[in-house]
Design a protein around this motif. Sequence first.
Motif, PDB file in Angstrom:
ATOM      1  N   ARG A  63      11.640 -12.420  11.378  1.00 33.46           N
ATOM      2  CA  ARG A  63      11.719 -13.535  10.407  1.00 33.46           C
ATOM      3  C   ARG A  63      10.968 -14.759  10.913  1.00 33.46           C
ATOM      4  O   ARG A  63      10.466 -15.542  10.127  1.00 33.46           O
ATOM      5  CB  ARG A  63      13.174 -13.938  10.185  1.00 33.46           C
ATOM      6  CG  ARG A  63      13.949 -12.962   9.400  1.00 33.46           C
ATOM      7  CD  ARG A  63      13.949 -13.276   7.913  1.00 33.46           C
ATOM      8  NE  ARG A  63      14.349 -12.067   7.235  1.00 33.46           N
ATOM      9  CZ  ARG A  63      13.850 -11.624   6.094  1.00 33.46           C
ATOM     10  NH1 ARG A  63      12.939 -12.300   5.454  1.00 33.46           N
ATOM     11  NH2 ARG A  63      14.278 -10.504   5.567  1.00 33.46           N
ATOM     12  N   HIS A  66       7.167 -14.116  10.578  1.00 31.29           N
ATOM     13  CA  HIS A  66       6.924 -14.138   9.130  1.00 31.29           C
ATOM     14  C   HIS A  66       6.857 -15.583   8.625  1.00 31.29           C
ATOM     15  O   HIS A  66       5.924 -15.958   7.927  1.00 31.29           O
ATOM     16  CB  HIS A  66       8.018 -13.364   8.391  1.00 31.29           C
ATOM     17  CG  HIS A  66       8.088 -13.661   6.921  1.00 31.29           C
ATOM     18  ND1 HIS A  66       7.107 -13.279   6.033  1.00 31.29           N
ATOM     19  CD2 HIS A  66       9.012 -14.345   6.194  1.00 31.29           C
ATOM     20  CE1 HIS A  66       7.439 -13.701   4.814  1.00 31.29           C
ATOM     21  NE2 HIS A  66       8.579 -14.355   4.894  1.00 31.29           N
ATOM     22  N   HIS A  95      12.321 -21.505   4.550  1.00 28.56           N
ATOM     23  CA  HIS A  95      12.632 -20.687   3.378  1.00 28.56           C
ATOM     24  C   HIS A  95      13.526 -19.487   3.694  1.00 28.56           C
ATOM     25  O   HIS A  95      14.236 -19.006   2.818  1.00 28.56           O
ATOM     26  CB  HIS A  95      11.353 -20.255   2.641  1.00 28.56           C
ATOM     27  CG  HIS A  95      10.715 -19.004   3.164  1.00 28.56           C
ATOM     28  ND1 HIS A  95       9.985 -18.974   4.328  1.00 28.56           N
ATOM     29  CD2 HIS A  95      10.707 -17.734   2.699  1.00 28.56           C
ATOM     30  CE1 HIS A  95       9.547 -17.754   4.541  1.00 28.56           C
ATOM     31  NE2 HIS A  95       9.972 -16.960   3.581  1.00 28.56           N
ATOM     32  N   ASP A  96      13.518 -18.999   4.931  1.00 24.76           N
ATOM     33  CA  ASP A  96      14.326 -17.824   5.254  1.00 24.76           C
ATOM     34  C   ASP A  96      15.488 -18.133   6.202  1.00 24.76           C
ATOM     35  O   ASP A  96      16.078 -17.212   6.774  1.00 24.76           O
ATOM     36  CB  ASP A  96      13.445 -16.729   5.879  1.00 24.76           C
ATOM     37  CG  ASP A  96      12.823 -15.823   4.816  1.00 24.76           C
ATOM     38  OD1 ASP A  96      13.213 -15.935   3.635  1.00 24.76           O
ATOM     39  OD2 ASP A  96      11.946 -15.013   5.162  1.00 24.76           O
ATOM     40  N   ASP A 189       4.503 -16.904   0.604  1.00 25.80           N
ATOM     41  CA  ASP A 189       5.493 -15.939   1.102  1.00 25.80           C
ATOM     42  C   ASP A 189       5.073 -14.527   0.692  1.00 25.80           C
ATOM     43  O   ASP A 189       5.007 -13.599   1.495  1.00 25.80           O
ATOM     44  CB  ASP A 189       6.867 -16.305   0.503  1.00 25.80           C
ATOM     45  CG  ASP A 189       8.010 -15.479   1.060  1.00 25.80           C
ATOM     46  OD1 ASP A 189       7.866 -14.909   2.159  1.00 25.80           O
ATOM     47  OD2 ASP A 189       9.069 -15.425   0.403  1.00 25.80           O
TER      48      ASP A 189
HETATM   49 MG    MG Z   1      10.045 -14.875   3.202  1.00 25.04          MG
END
Ligand code: MG
Length: 382
Positions: A63, A66, A95-96, A189
């Motif tokens: 994550r 990413h 965002h994550d 994304d």
């Molecule tokens: Mg994402």
Amino acid sequence: MQLAPWASDSTHTRGRRYPEDAPSGRSDYQRDRDRIVHSGAFRRLEYKTQVFLNHEGDWFRTRLTHSLEVAQIARSLARSLSLNEDLVEAICLAHDLGHTPFGHAGQDALNQCMRDYGGFEHNLQSLRVVDELEDKYADFRGLNLTFETREGILKHCSKARARELGDLGRRFLDGTQPSLEAQLANLADEIAYNNHDIDDGIRAGLISLDELEALPLVAKPLAAVRSRHPDATPRQRQHEVIRRLITLLVDDLRAATEARLAEVAPADADAARAQSRPIVAFSNEMRAQATELKRFLYRRVYRHHRVYRMTRKAQRVVRDLFEVLLDDPLLLPPEHQARAAAGREAEGDAGSARAVADYIAGMTDRYALHAHGSLFNLRQVD
Ligand code: MG
């Protein structure tokens, strides 16, 4: 850096939930980004799954990597479109933050567990992390981010939940849009995961570059690489194709967005928000091709039996943890016990279930596996 009239200007922010003095030497959106990078939830992204479980290999995306790839793609686009690069970066890095361990498998399992208590959605959880769960500032709960960063984090939301969120939820009720920076972060994304999931999928031996030739989107860069670099090694070929693919998507997104901006010509950031459809978007042709690629990845990578097998195991870990911790909150670490007790006091069963879900969602893959062992394996003593 000159901003376009429709970009978000940090000096016109709608502000923070708890008013603070303006930062010195940096903008409000830079301060948001800095708070996100210094948060505990951000550091834990390093050990959370994107598609392949964290312990399956050191090559695969996590994550964290990413989120960095998303931010990098979005920042380049923001700069070339004269949008606010700092705001875009803050949104992308955050965002994550609410993602559970074990990627989507973990989120689906936790949502199942929470079905009688209001459900679990990683997007809302990201907002909850920055609004409530980070707990280290003496003056307020959470990170106290600006409205615009919080707006960008909340990509989707049910109508019922939107009603509870006041200003932040309004666009889901009246069908308007978030800032252009939020729209951009959302598509960056998609560009990032489509490309790195091809890369990771090939590396894991689940798909091959040749199979991807059936997709029109990949066929063109693949043919270009074959004719220009006939002697490239497989790894070089793979990288050369993927970097061209990212460029194709980025260039299309920029051109299509510029065309829409020229057509709509919003007077300012709020006029861009008032549109019924996003302004930042791919061309129709690219949208169709990108959707086809997503379908391919779903079938061939996310549902591959080797990935799916891990998915099912991960779901069981999350379910086991939830059941046993909800049944006996004394098994929670003291800080989370206190949150579960406060939750029960305020909202009954739903409140304590939410505290258990917050605890599980904050876990990294390896922490969750260790906690599962501690609770269920008699031979594991710590
Ligand atoms: Mg994402």
